[in-house]
Motif scaffolding. Structure first.
Motif, PDB file in Angstrom:
ATOM      1  N   MET A   1       0.823  -1.200   0.000  1.00 42.53           N
ATOM      2  CA  MET A   1       0.000   0.000   0.000  1.00 42.53           C
ATOM      3  C   MET A   1       0.863   1.259   0.000  1.00 42.53           C
TER       4      MET A   1
ATOM      5  N   VAL B   1      -6.439   0.860  -3.251  1.00 41.20           N
ATOM      6  CA  VAL B   1      -6.374   0.304  -1.893  1.00 41.20           C
ATOM      7  C   VAL B   1      -7.624  -0.515  -1.584  1.00 41.20           C
TER       8      VAL B   1
ATOM      9  N   THR C   1      -7.230  -3.892  -3.367  1.00 43.71           N
ATOM     10  CA  THR C   1      -6.248  -4.809  -2.777  1.00 43.71           C
ATOM     11  C   THR C   1      -6.657  -5.272  -1.375  1.00 43.71           C
TER      12      THR C   1
END
Length: 242
Positions: free
Chosen positions: A13, A46, A49
């Protein structure tokens, strides 16, 4: 295994934050639209994921405002920042001045007209922001303030600061309360990420004109009650820590 997944998720991230920040830099330098596009694209990455890496799903509920309005939100972790920002068409935050010195985030915060606040000087910052709005120096949009002034862990009681009420009074705009349960799955500190449904909920707006103390009491009661309900929905009992 979930702990390892959490570590890998956080690592990639932050790597991708740098990648997105640099990739969009020329566009962001030319236009605020570029800065906004970067932050929304990164946030959506984000969300994608975190769904398959750690099992967190993001859901925005309620009617999302589009015009000039004050957003008074519950703040539990970095996740609610991304969810609120991505949902709104033209958001900017009132934030701690220290964040301006954070790599990547600080630059994009400046480009988005976020309002930096020094510790203990929120009143002065709010006054300047109101003057800038009236002078047309700040683009119209949705101004987000975290009424407790900081990230608050699920189940912890922190009073609402008067700055939100002062801003509501001086701007003369409607205020949209926002509740959340994201801290149940993405805590304010630490690297553990828990699977589940993270929710940010936009609630019915509060019309301008309420008396300051009555407004603040109503805002706190509304946001806290709904956030507690969302946390229970996520499998956490907020009353267990009070």
């Amino acid at each position: 295994m979930q702990r390892l997944r959490s570590y890998l998720f956080i690592l990639q991230m932050y790597v991708m934050m740098l990648v997105y920040g640099l990739a969009y830099l020329p566009y962001a330098l030319l236009s605020k639209d570029g800065a906004r596009a970067c932050c929304k694209a990164y946030s959506r990455y984000v969300f994608w994921t975190m769904r398959w890496m750690v099992g967190i799903r993001a859901e925005v509920r309620g009617e999302v405002p589009e015009g000039e309005v004050l957003i008074a939100a519950k703040h539990q972790s970095f996740l609610d920042i991304m969810m609120i920002f991505t949902a709104l068409p033209s958001a900017k935050f009132i934030m701690k001045r220290d964040i301006l010195w954070t790599p990547i985030i600080g630059f994009y915060a400046k480009r988005l007209d976020c309002v930096p606040v020094e510790r203990g000087k929120r009143g002065a910052a709010i006054g300047k922001m109101v003057r800038d709005v009236e002078a047309g120096l700040v683009d119209p949009g949705q101004l987000i303030i975290y009424s407790q002034g900081t990230r608050v862990a699920p189940g912890v009681k922190v009073p609402y600061k008067v700055g939100t009420a002062v801003l509501y009074e001086q701007l003369g705009q409607a205020c949209v309360p926002v509740a959340t349960n994201v801290g149940v799955f993405w805590p304010r500190k630490g690297m553990w990420r828990k699977p589940g449904l993270a929710v940010v909920e936009f609630m019915p707006s509060i019309a301008p004109g309420m008396e300051r103390d009555a407004f603040l009491a109503h805002l706190e009661e509304t946001v806290e009650a709904r956030s507690d309900a969302l946390m229970r929905e996520g499998g956490f009992d907020p009353d267990g820590l009070r």
